[in-house]
Design a protein around this motif. Structure first.
Motif, short mmCIF file in Angstrom:
data_model
loop_
_atom_site.label_atom_id
_atom_site.label_comp_id
_atom_site.label_asym_id
_atom_site.label_seq_id
_atom_site.Cartn_x
_atom_site.Cartn_y
_atom_site.Cartn_z
N GLU A 80 0.83 -1.21 0.00
CA GLU A 80 0.00 0.00 0.00
C GLU A 80 0.86 1.26 0.00
O GLU A 80 0.53 2.25 -0.65
N SER A 243 -6.16 -3.32 -3.65
CA SER A 243 -5.38 -2.60 -2.64
C SER A 243 -5.39 -1.12 -3.01
O SER A 243 -5.47 -0.78 -4.20
N GLY A 307 -4.54 0.00 -7.19
CA GLY A 307 -3.78 -1.11 -6.63
C GLY A 307 -3.03 -1.93 -7.66
O GLY A 307 -2.74 -3.11 -7.43
#
Length: 535
Positions: A80, A243, A307
């Motif tokens: 992240e 993500s 993500g």
């Protein structure tokens, strides 16, 4: 954009089957979630495809960035956190496009670009040999010589030959046979075989083979040798595979260092690929490089937000697109939609595709990039083309893409310096009478400090009691370093009884003092000799 859909649709299917294992393999080699590779492939296909000025280039996650991503995820603490750097890297690429940095693409020698294409073709074949035989220790997107599984390219091949899977190898051979038959025979007999591509037939046969041979101890294919698309329990559960960036770490200097690294490497790889695909394009269209940087920047920004891994234009998918007859950007966009729809609707069917069949597809792509006759063609062009070409090929095979290109470019620069050294002047001994040499030296149009050594060597080797005619009629730029050499030589010439005649556009000057003054050009002219200051 859809004018040539009959060409672009079949090509997009081939690109889809090439892109699918690479997206997953590059994510695995990068130490990132598998779904991040698919997101990057979807964004690269659809969004970058729409914004790009390239008609045949295909974008997605790049193997050249895998090592950077793997290191950065560990350094930054989490995936992240890394996604923040991807977003910022995309914004930096947009800035590059505004600053017109795309011009860099035009400064790579043709021999290096051809070496890049050939090297990638060879490395594709070498890297797919283990998968062809059912040995899958290294991810499909690991294109570096030293692999993430601890092996290298060649030791991985030897390990594969000791662990051959009969079932995977059999369907790979069948698939390769179908591809060759389709291209060499069937596609020439009917338009139907051009619309339905060989790779699609090979993949369908692979799925059927897996389904039929399940339970057979000898000829079945291990589940480990199949495509591994993440399968959510439901459409609503798809969000759990995503993500998102952790923007709370945006003030971390490491984030910005990684962002600049991604922007620089992704931009360079994109520009190299643009130059290469333009050379492969049968219609010789030219991609606007600054527009391409903008498209890649937007793609990386969006991919990071969703993500996904960083994206670049990639030569493997682009060359597969060209080889399959893709005509416009529609093929890249459609392949992106194929990735999106298939991941959402048929992930379990995708997970029945043997990797050995996809390896057979990549074999054909690699061979078309690295045809043996190209080595002969480059050799016939002379050593100035052949040496940078070979160094680039070997560099890519034994290191990785960017290092190989850097080595080839370095050798290319050395070749330029050598030829500049050799071509700064032309020396001709006209006659020899009564023990006196009459020598004519003609200076090139531009003479810089690179040429100091060659000119100094020739002047110092002139024998006593000789006559030198220095022809500067074609010279338009003379570096101050050369002027100083000539000033110093005027003193040596007196001591060695060398008579100097300067042949210029204003006539013949025999007085060495005038000869010196001729080259003491006005600083405002920046040492440029033109018709105005020589008449």
């Amino acid at each position: 954009m859809f004018k040539y859909i009959k060409n672009d649709l079949p090509a997009s299917i081939v690109v889809f089957f090439v892109a699918l294992p690479l997206c997953l393999g590059i994510a695995l080699a990068s130490g990132a979630p598998l779904f991040s590779g698919l997101i990057a492939g979807i964004v690269g296909g659809i969004l970058v495809g729409v914004l790009s000025g390239s008609q045949i280039g295909v974008s997605g996650p790049a193997a050249g960035l895998a090592a950077i991503v793997l290191t950065a995820i560990g350094t930054l603490g989490s995936f992240e956190n890394f996604l923040v750097a991807v977003v910022l890297g995309g914004l930096i690429q947009i800035l590059f496009s505004i600053l017109k940095a795309g011009v860099i693409a035009y400064y790579f020698p043709s021999s290096v670009i051809k070496g890049m294409l050939t090297g990638i073709g060879i490395i594709i074949i070498l890297k797919q040999i283990p998968h062809f035989f059912g040995y899958d220790e290294a991810p499909g997107g690991d294109f570096s010589f030293f692999q993430v599984d601890g092996e290298n390219t060649f030791s991985g091949i030897f390990s594969a030959l000791r662990s051959i899977s009969p079932g995977a190898t059999l369907i790979a051979v069948i698939g390769l046979g179908v591809l060759i038959l389709w291209e060499k025979v069937l596609s020439k007999k009917s338009k139907v075989f051009k619309l339905i591509q060989g790779p699609l037939v090979a993949v369908i046969l692979g799925i059927l083979y897996f389904a039929v041979t399940q339970g057979n101890e000898t000829w079945s294919i291990s589940i480990d040798h199949l495509v591994k698309v993440p399968v959510p329990e439901s459409i609503s559960a798809m969000g759990s595979l995503l993500s998102f960036p952790n923007f709370s770490v945006i003030g971390n200097p490491e984030i910005w260092i990684t962002a600049f690294t991604i922007a620089l490497v992704a931009s360079l790889e994109t520009l190299l690929c643009v130059e290469a695909t333009d050379k492969l394009d049968p219609y010789k269209r030219t991609t606007p490089t600054n527009k391409e940087l903008f498209a890649q920047g937007v793609g990386n920004t969006v991919s990071g937000f969703l993500g996904g891994l960083p994206v670049t234009q990639v030569i493997v998918r682009s060359s597969a697109n060209i080889q399959s007859g893709g005509r416009t950007k529609a093929s890249a966009i459609i392949h992106g939609f194929f990735l999106l729809v298939s991941v959402l609707l048929i992930p379990r069917l995708l997970n029945m595709i043997p990797l050995s069949v996809l390896a057979a597809v990549l074999f054909v792509v690699g061979y078309k990039l690295a045809k043996p006759r190209l080595f002969k063609t480059m050799y016939n062009l002379g050593w100035k083309q052949f040496i940078p070409f070979v160094v680039t090929v070997l560099g890519i095979v034994f290191t990785d893409l960017l290092v190989g290109i850097g080595l080839g470019l370095g050798v290319g620069i050395v070749v330029i310096l050598i030829k500049s050294y050799q071509n700064s002047h032309f020396l001709h001994i006209e006659d020899k009478s009564n023990g006196a040499h009459k020598i004519k030296m003609t200076l090139a149009e531009e003479v810089t400090f690179f040429n100091k050594g060659a000119i100094l060597k020739e002047l110092d080797s002139l024998p006593e009691n000789s006559q030198l005619e220095l022809d500067v009629r074609n010279t338009r730029y003379l570096d101050n370093d050369i002027v100083e050499i000539l000033e110093d030589f005027s003193e040596k010439a007196r001591n060695k009884h060398i008579d100097i005649k300067l042949i210029s556009e204003r006539g013949i000057v025999e007085n060495p003092e005038s000869y010196i003054q001729f080259f003491k050009l006005d600083k405002n002219n920046n040492n440029k000799t033109t018709n105005d200051d020589t008449d």
